[in-house]
Each structure stands twice: as C-alpha cells, then as structure tokens.
Design a protein around this motif. Sequence first.
Motif, mmCIF file in Angstrom:
data_model
loop_
_atom_site.group_PDB
_atom_site.id
_atom_site.type_symbol
_atom_site.label_atom_id
_atom_site.label_comp_id
_atom_site.label_asym_id
_atom_site.label_seq_id
_atom_site.Cartn_x
_atom_site.Cartn_y
_atom_site.Cartn_z
ATOM 1 N N ASP A 155 40.985 32.874 28.940
ATOM 2 C CA ASP A 155 42.438 33.078 28.820
ATOM 3 C C ASP A 155 43.556 34.823 28.865
ATOM 4 O O ASP A 155 44.137 34.294 29.619
ATOM 5 C CB ASP A 155 43.522 32.254 27.552
ATOM 6 C CG ASP A 155 43.173 30.794 27.790
ATOM 7 O OD1 ASP A 155 42.330 30.135 28.734
ATOM 8 O OD2 ASP A 155 43.223 30.489 26.429
ATOM 9 N N LEU A 156 43.015 35.360 28.387
ATOM 10 C CA LEU A 156 43.479 36.784 27.861
ATOM 11 C C LEU A 156 43.197 37.247 29.494
ATOM 12 O O LEU A 156 43.879 38.209 29.999
ATOM 13 C CB LEU A 156 42.685 37.590 27.079
ATOM 14 C CG LEU A 156 43.049 39.149 26.793
ATOM 15 C CD1 LEU A 156 44.618 39.378 26.735
ATOM 16 C CD2 LEU A 156 42.686 39.877 25.769
ATOM 17 N N SER A 157 41.651 37.112 29.850
ATOM 18 C CA SER A 157 41.437 37.504 31.178
ATOM 19 C C SER A 157 42.106 36.682 32.918
ATOM 20 O O SER A 157 43.104 38.185 33.391
ATOM 21 C CB SER A 157 40.330 37.453 31.478
ATOM 22 O OG SER A 157 39.208 37.546 32.807
ATOM 23 N N THR A 158 42.057 36.155 32.414
ATOM 24 C CA THR A 158 43.025 34.659 33.356
ATOM 25 C C THR A 158 44.506 35.819 33.209
ATOM 26 O O THR A 158 45.581 35.460 34.482
ATOM 27 C CB THR A 158 43.655 33.806 33.457
ATOM 28 O OG1 THR A 158 42.241 32.781 33.355
ATOM 29 C CG2 THR A 158 44.226 33.122 34.131
ATOM 30 N N ASN A 159 45.748 35.517 31.938
ATOM 31 C CA ASN A 159 46.559 36.479 31.835
ATOM 32 C C ASN A 159 46.733 38.110 32.679
ATOM 33 O O ASN A 159 47.608 38.249 32.974
ATOM 34 C CB ASN A 159 47.087 36.581 30.359
ATOM 35 C CG ASN A 159 48.278 36.933 30.324
ATOM 36 O OD1 ASN A 159 49.833 36.903 30.822
ATOM 37 N ND2 ASN A 159 48.530 37.194 29.202
ATOM 38 N N VAL A 160 45.583 38.820 32.337
ATOM 39 C CA VAL A 160 45.830 39.824 32.378
ATOM 40 C C VAL A 160 45.173 40.420 33.696
ATOM 41 O O VAL A 160 46.133 40.653 34.848
ATOM 42 C CB VAL A 160 44.529 41.016 32.057
ATOM 43 C CG1 VAL A 160 44.843 42.161 32.571
ATOM 44 C CG2 VAL A 160 44.991 41.212 30.836
ATOM 45 N N GLN A 161 45.076 39.296 35.251
ATOM 46 C CA GLN A 161 45.152 39.507 36.327
ATOM 47 C C GLN A 161 45.992 38.301 37.057
ATOM 48 O O GLN A 161 46.610 39.254 37.799
ATOM 49 C CB GLN A 161 43.591 38.130 36.532
ATOM 50 C CG GLN A 161 42.383 38.889 36.528
ATOM 51 C CD GLN A 161 41.243 37.750 36.711
ATOM 52 O OE1 GLN A 161 42.102 37.117 36.674
ATOM 53 N NE2 GLN A 161 40.013 37.766 36.812
ATOM 54 N N SER A 162 46.655 38.317 36.432
ATOM 55 C CA SER A 162 47.932 37.580 36.742
ATOM 56 C C SER A 162 49.061 38.115 36.834
ATOM 57 O O SER A 162 49.492 39.078 37.851
ATOM 58 C CB SER A 162 48.929 36.131 35.983
ATOM 59 O OG SER A 162 49.522 36.026 36.767
ATOM 60 N N LYS A 163 49.205 39.610 35.530
ATOM 61 C CA LYS A 163 49.903 40.061 35.451
ATOM 62 C C LYS A 163 49.543 41.751 36.304
ATOM 63 O O LYS A 163 50.663 41.935 37.009
ATOM 64 C CB LYS A 163 50.190 40.844 34.093
ATOM 65 C CG LYS A 163 50.334 39.595 32.833
ATOM 66 C CD LYS A 163 50.900 40.328 31.781
ATOM 67 C CE LYS A 163 51.712 39.964 30.924
ATOM 68 N NZ LYS A 163 51.612 40.028 29.671
ATOM 69 N N PHE A 164 48.465 41.595 37.301
ATOM 70 C CA PHE A 164 47.919 42.344 37.684
ATOM 71 C C PHE A 164 48.977 42.070 39.252
ATOM 72 O O PHE A 164 48.979 43.128 39.654
ATOM 73 C CB PHE A 164 46.445 43.286 37.683
ATOM 74 C CG PHE A 164 45.936 44.018 38.565
ATOM 75 C CD1 PHE A 164 46.187 45.326 38.416
ATOM 76 C CD2 PHE A 164 45.338 43.859 39.364
ATOM 77 C CE1 PHE A 164 45.704 46.498 39.235
ATOM 78 C CE2 PHE A 164 45.057 44.304 40.331
ATOM 79 C CZ PHE A 164 45.063 45.995 40.362
ATOM 80 N N GLN A 165 48.464 41.111 39.554
ATOM 81 C CA GLN A 165 49.007 40.618 40.736
ATOM 82 C C GLN A 165 50.476 41.103 40.788
ATOM 83 O O GLN A 165 50.305 41.813 42.323
ATOM 84 C CB GLN A 165 48.238 39.103 40.742
ATOM 85 C CG GLN A 165 48.037 39.144 42.479
ATOM 86 C CD GLN A 165 47.635 39.149 43.517
ATOM 87 O OE1 GLN A 165 46.531 39.724 42.744
ATOM 88 N NE2 GLN A 165 47.807 39.560 44.302
ATOM 89 N N ASN A 166 50.393 40.317 39.677
ATOM 90 C CA ASN A 166 52.059 40.492 39.961
ATOM 91 C C ASN A 166 52.323 42.226 39.795
ATOM 92 O O ASN A 166 53.676 41.910 40.739
ATOM 93 C CB ASN A 166 52.850 39.849 38.529
ATOM 94 C CG ASN A 166 52.993 38.108 38.947
ATOM 95 O OD1 ASN A 166 52.619 37.395 39.510
ATOM 96 N ND2 ASN A 166 53.244 37.610 37.793
ATOM 97 N N MET A 167 52.426 42.997 39.157
ATOM 98 C CA MET A 167 52.470 43.800 39.646
ATOM 99 C C MET A 167 52.188 44.717 41.088
ATOM 100 O O MET A 167 52.473 45.300 41.746
ATOM 101 C CB MET A 167 51.648 45.093 38.912
ATOM 102 C CG MET A 167 51.867 44.884 37.149
ATOM 103 S SD MET A 167 50.969 46.410 36.000
ATOM 104 C CE MET A 167 51.187 47.331 36.836
ATOM 105 N N ARG A 168 51.382 43.975 41.685
ATOM 106 C CA ARG A 168 50.681 44.025 43.327
ATOM 107 C C ARG A 168 52.022 44.237 44.122
ATOM 108 O O ARG A 168 51.859 44.941 45.014
ATOM 109 C CB ARG A 168 49.612 44.068 43.567
ATOM 110 C CG ARG A 168 47.705 45.269 42.065
ATOM 111 C CD ARG A 168 46.368 44.623 42.837
ATOM 112 N NE ARG A 168 46.541 44.877 44.762
ATOM 113 C CZ ARG A 168 45.837 44.737 45.034
ATOM 114 N NH1 ARG A 168 44.495 43.979 44.342
ATOM 115 N NH2 ARG A 168 45.169 44.845 46.572
#
Length: 107
Positions: free
Chosen positions: A81-94
Amino acid sequence: MTENNGKDFVLGTIIGAAVGASLALLFAPKSGKELRGDINQGAVQVRERATEWKDIAQAKGQEWKDLAVIKGSELKQKTQDLSTNVQSKFQNMRENDNQSDVEVDEY
C-alpha cells in the motif's frame, strides 16, 4: 531469547526430575525387585511429563508460527500500500511538473 530460556528451563526440569528420582530410588532401602519397579514407575512418569511438555511446546510453536504468518502478511500488505501510494504521488508530481513546463513555454 525468551524461547531459548523456556526450552532450557524445560530441559533442565526434565533432567533434574530424572536425576532426582533416580538418586532417591537408589538410596532408598529396598529390595532389588522393589527398586526396579520403582525405577520403572519413575521412568514412566518422567516420560508422561515429557510428552505433556512436548505437546505444550508444539502448540505454542504453532501459535507463534501462525502469528508470524499473520503479521508477515499484514506487513507485506502495508508495504504494498505504501509503495502504491508513493508511486502515485511521484506520478502526480511528474504530471504537475510537466504541466508547469508546458505553461511556462506558452508564455
């Protein structure tokens, strides 16, 4: 550490009981036949007690194994869940960064 202390205690208790019972029987003033019967009876009691402790130890071991499996599954799920959350936030930042670049180019 606690598990080893418990095993050591149980092993020490079994050995101590066997040695104590044997010494008590050897120094008791009895005939050979009575002594052999008492030793046999003591051995049976020690074996029964050891079997009970073995069963208890196996049950506790199974409980700890089951708990470890549950906790491991929970930890794995939290990590995913944490990994998915971090990936999602990173994608949003990009995406936000790419949009900022596009807006700057438009001016």
